[in-house]
Design a protein around this motif. Sequence first.
Motif, mmCIF file in Angstrom:
data_model
loop_
_atom_site.group_PDB
_atom_site.id
_atom_site.type_symbol
_atom_site.label_atom_id
_atom_site.label_comp_id
_atom_site.label_asym_id
_atom_site.label_seq_id
_atom_site.Cartn_x
_atom_site.Cartn_y
_atom_site.Cartn_z
ATOM 1 N N THR A 1 -6.415 2.580 -16.162
ATOM 2 C CA THR A 1 -5.358 1.798 -15.504
ATOM 3 C C THR A 1 -5.431 2.139 -14.022
ATOM 4 O O THR A 1 -5.324 3.308 -13.648
ATOM 5 C CB THR A 1 -3.962 2.151 -16.060
ATOM 6 O OG1 THR A 1 -3.987 1.920 -17.460
ATOM 7 C CG2 THR A 1 -2.879 1.291 -15.428
ATOM 8 N N GLU A 2 -5.673 1.134 -13.220
ATOM 9 C CA GLU A 2 -5.837 1.345 -11.785
ATOM 10 C C GLU A 2 -4.885 0.448 -11.007
ATOM 11 O O GLU A 2 -4.605 -0.675 -11.428
ATOM 12 C CB GLU A 2 -7.270 0.975 -11.345
ATOM 13 C CG GLU A 2 -8.336 1.940 -11.799
ATOM 14 C CD GLU A 2 -8.304 3.248 -11.055
ATOM 15 O OE1 GLU A 2 -7.940 4.234 -11.707
ATOM 16 O OE2 GLU A 2 -8.617 3.289 -9.856
ATOM 17 N N ARG A 3 -4.449 0.953 -9.883
ATOM 18 C CA ARG A 3 -3.639 0.134 -8.984
ATOM 19 C C ARG A 3 -4.241 0.299 -7.583
ATOM 20 O O ARG A 3 -4.372 1.423 -7.102
ATOM 21 C CB ARG A 3 -2.186 0.591 -9.011
ATOM 22 C CG ARG A 3 -1.254 -0.250 -8.175
ATOM 23 C CD ARG A 3 0.141 0.383 -8.187
ATOM 24 N NE ARG A 3 0.939 -0.110 -7.084
ATOM 25 C CZ ARG A 3 1.627 -1.227 -7.108
ATOM 26 N NH1 ARG A 3 1.638 -1.976 -8.203
ATOM 27 N NH2 ARG A 3 2.323 -1.625 -6.059
ATOM 28 N N ALA A 4 -4.645 -0.801 -7.018
ATOM 29 C CA ALA A 4 -5.284 -0.742 -5.694
ATOM 30 C C ALA A 4 -4.410 -1.426 -4.647
ATOM 31 O O ALA A 4 -3.840 -2.488 -4.912
ATOM 32 C CB ALA A 4 -6.643 -1.406 -5.738
ATOM 33 N N SER A 5 -4.286 -0.803 -3.499
ATOM 34 C CA SER A 5 -3.604 -1.408 -2.347
ATOM 35 C C SER A 5 -4.682 -1.732 -1.324
ATOM 36 O O SER A 5 -5.404 -0.832 -0.887
ATOM 37 C CB SER A 5 -2.599 -0.432 -1.740
ATOM 38 O OG SER A 5 -1.598 -0.159 -2.683
ATOM 39 N N ALA B 1 -7.329 3.282 -4.325
ATOM 40 C CA ALA B 1 -6.978 3.071 -5.729
ATOM 41 C C ALA B 1 -6.310 4.322 -6.256
ATOM 42 O O ALA B 1 -6.730 5.441 -5.943
ATOM 43 C CB ALA B 1 -8.232 2.768 -6.536
ATOM 44 N N THR B 2 -5.275 4.121 -7.028
ATOM 45 C CA THR B 2 -4.628 5.249 -7.702
ATOM 46 C C THR B 2 -4.635 4.949 -9.194
ATOM 47 O O THR B 2 -4.725 3.799 -9.595
ATOM 48 C CB THR B 2 -3.170 5.426 -7.224
ATOM 49 O OG1 THR B 2 -2.484 4.178 -7.405
ATOM 50 C CG2 THR B 2 -3.094 5.857 -5.786
ATOM 51 N N GLY B 3 -4.583 5.995 -10.002
ATOM 52 C CA GLY B 3 -4.592 5.792 -11.443
ATOM 53 C C GLY B 3 -5.629 6.672 -12.092
ATOM 54 O O GLY B 3 -5.851 7.815 -11.671
ATOM 55 N N THR B 4 -6.314 6.150 -13.098
ATOM 56 C CA THR B 4 -7.297 6.938 -13.847
ATOM 57 C C THR B 4 -8.456 7.371 -12.951
ATOM 58 O O THR B 4 -8.976 8.480 -13.087
ATOM 59 C CB THR B 4 -7.831 6.099 -15.034
ATOM 60 O OG1 THR B 4 -6.738 5.405 -15.637
ATOM 61 C CG2 THR B 4 -8.512 6.968 -16.067
#
Lengths: 158, 273
Positions: free
Chosen positions: A46-50, A67-70
């Motif tokens: 699960t990744e969240r990128a800004s 990217a933050t997450g796994t």
Amino acid sequence: MTGHLAVRRATAWTACIAAVVSLLTVAAGSATAAPVAQASRTINVTERASLHLVKKSGSTIYQAGTATGTLPGTVTTRFKVTTKVTGSLKIVTRGGTLTMSVNGRPRSMGTTARFGGTMRVTGGTGRYARARGTARFEGVVNRRTWAATVTARGRLTY
Amino acid sequence: MTLRGTVLAALAAMIAAGVGAAAAGAASDPGVRLTAAFPRDARLGAETPVAVGLKIAPRHLPAPVEELRLRFPDTLGIATSGLGAATCSRPAADFEKVMIAAVRLAGCSPNAVMGRGTARAEVRLGGHDRASSLVIPELANVTMLAAPFRADRFGLLFLANGQRPFGVTLAFAGEIGPAPRPFGGSLVMRVPPVPNQFDAVVALTQIAFEIGARDIRYRRGSGARASWYRPEGIVLPRRCPRAGFRFELELRLADGRRPRASAVAPCPRPATG
């Protein structure tokens, strides 16, 4: 005559020693280079990128961000936006890089536009040199600043 | 150069020009003419308006246009522009009755405006047959607006505000959808027949509009803090596509014919610095 024999014996010994040493070296080398079976690992990601805009050229938009997450790291993207969103994305993590192809569609218009689709691992380096996997993503982009946030969920085998 | 050399060079130039013209307008119908251009100060890599013009010769193609499909280059950044910061939706009934009781933007947000232009149509009173009807030319201002996104397509709304002599407002639905390669998409405008209660046929003969026109202004904020800004127009690529920016038009006429025309917008100069 005796001198000649001594020289020839010494040369033969030297050759023998050299051959043994070189054989041992080859054997040692091949021992370290022998393939070691490593169990592949599959994880849910699960990744969240800004992302922020780097540049635009016609229908192609270049963005970068974090990217933050796994797999936390830095992200660079290159998307072609027409009636589809296609392109590539690269995540640089501490363990290696992952390169993915992106195939999606815009889902709304307006200043804040939504888009979504699928992505597939196409390559990698380091820990992810043999990685494979797919993910689904959803994103929102501000069409005035072209800053975007993207959330992706999928499975990665490496 | 000898006389023979001059004649040969002239012949070669004529053949080359003929081949070029044939290639550019291979599928073009003589009754339709399409033009596409960027302003003189447009630069590669920068944003700009795109001017598109269509002329139909009613003597060659008397049947009214029912659909206009403009295919645009793959590299042209319409979706990457700032156009269409808002969308405008009209009831489906508006597109059936075509004539609507509204003026100017018909209540739509100015932030939905994507392009502006003019259109000329023939209003044929007394029937479909152009020869036996009374033909009155009508001039209208056309506004292209963003409409809601539906079924993987960017919705469009075209409003034609008649100027003289009739001065009615017509609403047409449209969309930006996919197109086969080498095009990046197709801009579609549907022109259904005006309901026959008036015994009149409206046949489009000319339309010229600028997508991302420089006089478009969007509103930011509301109330006393509202301000106006110019949205980013069509984004050009940093490099010119081979053979310029190619556009293709396909019409669907009421008699079933599908005439085509194509145009190439010459490459603007590269941006300096």
